[in-house]
Design a protein around this motif. Structure first.
Motif, mmCIF file in Angstrom:
data_model
loop_
_atom_site.group_PDB
_atom_site.id
_atom_site.type_symbol
_atom_site.label_atom_id
_atom_site.label_comp_id
_atom_site.label_asym_id
_atom_site.label_seq_id
_atom_site.Cartn_x
_atom_site.Cartn_y
_atom_site.Cartn_z
ATOM 1 N N TYR A 22 21.278 -38.357 24.168
ATOM 2 C CA TYR A 22 21.241 -39.569 25.021
ATOM 3 C C TYR A 22 20.685 -40.802 24.089
ATOM 4 N N GLN A 23 19.913 -40.796 23.214
ATOM 5 C CA GLN A 23 19.423 -41.812 22.333
ATOM 6 C C GLN A 23 20.470 -42.202 21.276
ATOM 7 N N ILE A 24 21.582 -41.188 20.826
ATOM 8 C CA ILE A 24 22.551 -41.674 19.884
ATOM 9 C C ILE A 24 23.989 -41.832 20.557
ATOM 10 N N HIS A 124 17.224 -32.024 25.585
ATOM 11 C CA HIS A 124 16.125 -33.198 25.292
ATOM 12 C C HIS A 124 16.207 -34.227 26.505
ATOM 13 N N TRP A 125 15.833 -33.822 27.477
ATOM 14 C CA TRP A 125 15.438 -34.492 28.612
ATOM 15 C C TRP A 125 16.746 -34.893 29.722
ATOM 16 N N ASP A 126 18.001 -34.875 29.338
ATOM 17 C CA ASP A 126 19.210 -35.414 29.917
ATOM 18 C C ASP A 126 19.722 -34.253 31.175
ATOM 19 N N ASN A 169 12.811 -29.717 24.083
ATOM 20 C CA ASN A 169 12.012 -30.687 23.333
ATOM 21 C C ASN A 169 10.980 -31.198 24.366
ATOM 22 N N GLU A 170 9.598 -30.802 23.798
ATOM 23 C CA GLU A 170 8.433 -31.783 24.336
ATOM 24 C C GLU A 170 8.210 -31.610 25.957
ATOM 25 N N GLN A 171 8.253 -30.222 26.202
ATOM 26 C CA GLN A 171 8.140 -30.194 27.779
ATOM 27 C C GLN A 171 6.838 -30.687 28.451
ATOM 28 N N ILE A 298 7.101 -28.180 16.054
ATOM 29 C CA ILE A 298 6.002 -29.099 16.419
ATOM 30 C C ILE A 298 6.451 -30.618 16.071
ATOM 31 N N ASN A 299 6.321 -31.472 17.151
ATOM 32 C CA ASN A 299 6.660 -32.586 16.926
ATOM 33 C C ASN A 299 5.261 -33.414 16.838
ATOM 34 N N TYR A 300 5.019 -34.214 15.737
ATOM 35 C CA TYR A 300 3.579 -34.822 15.612
ATOM 36 C C TYR A 300 3.858 -36.193 15.326
ATOM 37 N N TYR A 301 3.124 -37.038 16.127
ATOM 38 C CA TYR A 301 2.998 -38.183 16.112
ATOM 39 C C TYR A 301 1.443 -38.934 15.812
ATOM 40 N N HIS A 302 0.749 -38.214 16.770
ATOM 41 C CA HIS A 302 -0.797 -38.574 16.789
ATOM 42 C C HIS A 302 -1.513 -37.480 17.521
ATOM 43 N N LEU A 330 5.341 -48.325 28.332
ATOM 44 C CA LEU A 330 4.741 -47.763 27.044
ATOM 45 C C LEU A 330 4.794 -46.005 27.563
ATOM 46 N N MET A 331 4.722 -45.348 26.469
ATOM 47 C CA MET A 331 4.847 -44.030 26.389
ATOM 48 C C MET A 331 3.497 -43.489 27.171
ATOM 49 N N GLN A 332 2.574 -44.305 26.834
ATOM 50 C CA GLN A 332 1.127 -43.751 27.387
ATOM 51 C C GLN A 332 0.617 -44.572 28.488
ATOM 52 N N ALA A 432 12.360 -35.367 10.005
ATOM 53 C CA ALA A 432 11.771 -36.823 10.107
ATOM 54 C C ALA A 432 12.649 -37.259 11.553
ATOM 55 N N TRP A 433 11.690 -37.988 12.323
ATOM 56 C CA TRP A 433 12.332 -38.688 13.514
ATOM 57 C C TRP A 433 12.577 -40.153 12.847
ATOM 58 N N SER A 434 14.014 -40.665 12.648
ATOM 59 C CA SER A 434 15.005 -40.078 13.096
ATOM 60 C C SER A 434 15.908 -40.503 11.925
ATOM 61 N N LEU A 439 18.118 -45.270 20.664
ATOM 62 C CA LEU A 439 17.373 -45.990 21.717
ATOM 63 C C LEU A 439 15.927 -45.242 21.847
ATOM 64 N N SER A 440 15.184 -46.170 21.829
ATOM 65 C CA SER A 440 13.689 -45.490 22.447
ATOM 66 C C SER A 440 13.658 -45.584 23.900
ATOM 67 N N TRP A 441 13.612 -44.469 24.392
ATOM 68 C CA TRP A 441 13.506 -44.222 25.884
ATOM 69 C C TRP A 441 13.129 -45.285 26.640
ATOM 70 N N ARG A 446 14.693 -52.265 19.775
ATOM 71 C CA ARG A 446 13.760 -52.940 18.833
ATOM 72 C C ARG A 446 12.889 -52.143 18.098
ATOM 73 N N LYS A 447 12.312 -51.009 18.593
ATOM 74 C CA LYS A 447 11.400 -49.999 17.950
ATOM 75 C C LYS A 447 12.331 -49.071 17.129
ATOM 76 N N ARG A 448 12.362 -49.133 16.106
ATOM 77 C CA ARG A 448 13.411 -48.378 15.157
ATOM 78 C C ARG A 448 12.508 -47.173 14.279
HETATM 79 C C1 BG6 Z 1 9.313 -38.066 20.941
HETATM 80 C C2 BG6 Z 1 10.776 -37.638 21.619
HETATM 81 O O1 BG6 Z 1 8.575 -37.883 22.108
HETATM 82 O O2 BG6 Z 1 8.870 -39.289 20.543
HETATM 83 C C3 BG6 Z 1 11.781 -38.639 20.912
HETATM 84 O O3 BG6 Z 1 10.970 -36.371 21.246
HETATM 85 C C4 BG6 Z 1 11.172 -39.977 21.028
HETATM 86 O O4 BG6 Z 1 12.957 -38.404 21.960
HETATM 87 C C5 BG6 Z 1 10.191 -40.235 20.329
HETATM 88 O O5 BG6 Z 1 12.167 -40.794 21.010
HETATM 89 C C6 BG6 Z 1 9.569 -41.641 20.001
HETATM 90 O O6 BG6 Z 1 9.180 -42.029 21.150
HETATM 91 P P1 BG6 Z 1 9.253 -43.606 21.512
HETATM 92 O O7 BG6 Z 1 8.966 -43.834 22.618
HETATM 93 O O8 BG6 Z 1 8.905 -44.428 20.320
HETATM 94 O O9 BG6 Z 1 11.019 -43.694 21.273
#
Ligand code: BG6
Length: 486
Positions: A22-24, A124-126, A169-171, A298-302, A330-332, A432-434, A439-441, A446-448
């Motif tokens: 969906y994002q690309i 992946h969510w769609d 992806n990230e259930q 493992i998807n790791y951001y923080h 916001l994602m959070q 690496a993402w990405s 597209l950020s959901w 703008r968030k690249r």
């Molecule tokens: C992950 C998702 O949670 O975070 C990706 O698997 C998503 O699809 C990525 O794009 C970054 O999130 P955001 O909100 O910064 O686009």
């Protein structure tokens, strides 16, 4: 532990990058594709940032060859992408759309011809919108056979060409945002329904893994989990207990089911007492026990930091909390809402030692090592980092993007990953993402995140020109030397 010399990355390490359909892709209604819940949700006013959609996205559907050529130029060993279920089976459980399937056939062929290992994510969510309309989406067990049918179609089509498969992806993220925070489709704010839908996804995951092992004996499959280690804010025993609770609530609730085939004991007891435990039949229990992933993505951001939850209201009253002020972009949830009010086991707080990205995500490379160690110690499954990256505002100046901050971020994470390998963690790859900007959901264009800048913004697609950033050439060197310079 500090080492004077780190172990090398394994010789066949999968240096990769990732994306999601969906994002690309764009081409949201072309060649027989059916609508997904994201197509419908993003078209409803007010649901997404600046009304951005994936209708065109970065138009990968029509730029596929060009994108794969850039991957080859970079020297990528692996490319993780997702298949849009509604492109392959437009109404979710009916006839297969050969034109949709053919897009992925061409993509996989192109990747293989360029020596790039495809890593295929099934979901992946769609979700196809038709399954949401007909059955109520993931809240209905009717979706499990539909998912199995879709998986069987892909297993048959690609079993000889795709070795690595990701189920979900990230259930934890899509059930949380979709059914608890209500800022992803289907926009529900009800924690009981979240746990119920999540259980159904667990059954779909187990069904897919079992089926895969029957049909693709030489392949490897696992879920990709959005993982973050949990820290107590202080050494106060109450905060330490809160961190134990949060680890159960945020991580073990999913990881134990994936890797041990059962829900974590204490948390299940707590949820049962609160009336939040999903219905789990004996047949469900048996199914969950039979499905064994071959690796864990493992998807790791923080990670997250917590303290004791001081909410003294009884659970039933707390569950009535008004979430309407939650910022949907916001994602959070906002800081004062970043807690577990329905299940008062901990409060999430900011970590005073960590810097944040422009979008408020903590930057914590050491937490990456902590997390990889914890998960490997507990489950002893090979780990595959299927996402990690920095979302930032990138500026195109004189035809170039100097994203040194992204290089610094990724280098720090690769370094701690190498330390984790030296500790003994079995790591098979890193995506690496990405690969390209996408597209950020909930944050638009703008968030690249990409190694490749794509010329478009929230207002429209512009030329969609692909421009490798500074980080592209940096990662190219990392891959060429198998990370020896890290
Ligand atoms: C992950 C998702 O949670 O975070 C990706 O698997 C998503 O699809 C990525 O794009 C970054 O999130 P955001 O909100 O910064 O686009």
């Amino acid at each position: 532990m500090y080492y004077d010399k780190l172990d090398d990355f394994p010789p066949d390490f999968l240096w990769g990058a990732a994306s999601a359909a969906y994002q690309i892709e764009g081409a949201y209604d072309e060649d027989g594709k059916g609508p997904s819940i994201w197509d419908v949700y993003a078209h409803q006013p007010g649901n997404t940032f600046n009304g951005t959609t994936g209708d065109v996205a970065i138009d990968h559907y029509h730029h596929m060859k060009e994108d794969v050529a850039l991957m080859a130029k970079m020297g990528l060993k692996a490319y993780r992408f997702s298949v849009a279920w509604a492109r392959v089976i437009p109404d979710g459980d009916g006839a297969v759309n050969e034109a949709g399937l053919d897009f992925y056939r061409r993509l996989i062929r192109e990747l293989k011809q360029n020596g790039i290992e495809p890593v295929l994510t099934l979901y992946h969510w769609d979700l196809p919108q038709a399954l949401q309309d007909k059955y109520g989406g993931w809240e209905s067990r009717e979706v499990i056979p539909a998912f199995a049918k879709y998986c069987r179609t892909l297993f048959h089509a690609f079993k000889d060409d795709v070795k690595y498969w990701v189920t979900f992806n990230e259930q934890n993220v899509f059930t949380g945002l979709g059914y608890r925070w209500g800022n992803h489709p289907p926009k529900v704010q009800d924690v009981r329904r979240m746990f119920a839908a999540n259980h159904i996804v667990n059954l779909a995951n187990a069904t897919a893994i079992k089926l895969f092992h029957e049909l693709v004996p030489n392949g490897l499959i696992g879920p990709s989990f959005g993982y973050g280690p949990v820290y107590p804010l202080t050494g106060a025993p109450t905060d330490v207990l809160a961190a134990v609770n949060a680890d159960d609530f945020n991580n073990n609730w999913w990881l134990d089911v994936y890797c041990r085939g059962e829900y974590p004991y204490f948390m299940a007891k707590t949820l049962t007492r609160m009336g939040l435990m999903p219905d789990v039949t004996d047949a469900d229990r048996a199914l969950l026990k039979q499905a064994h992933p071959d690796f864990l993505g493992i998807n790791y951001y923080h990670g997250g930091t917590v303290q004791q939850n001081r909410l003294e209201k009884p659970v039933a009253e707390a569950a009535k909390k008004d979430f309407s002020a939650t910022d949907p972009y916001l994602m959070q949830p906002k800081a004062d809402q970043a807690q577990s009010p329905e299940v008062p086991m901990f409060n999430a707080v900011a970590n005073p030692y960590l810097k944040k990205t422009d979008w408020g995500w903590e930057i914590d490379p050491v937490g990456f090592r902590v997390g990889l160690r914890q998960v490997y110690e507990k489950y002893r499954l090979p780990l595959f980092v299927t996402e990690n990256g920095l979302g930032a505002v990138d500026e195109l100046a004189d035809g170039e993007v100097d994203d040194q901050y992204r290089i610094d971020y990724l280098a720090a994470h690769l370094r701690t990953m190498k330390e984790a390998i030296t500790d003994g963690v079995e790591l098979i790859g890193y995506c690496a993402w990405s690969f390209t900007d996408l597209l950020s959901w909930l944050n638009g264009y703008r968030k690249r995140y990409g190694f490749v800048y794509v010329d478009r913004d929230d207002d429209g697609p512009k030329q969609l020109k692909r421009i490798p950033k500074k980080s592209f050439y940096w990662y190219q060197q990392i891959i060429a030397q198998n990370g020896a310079q890290i």
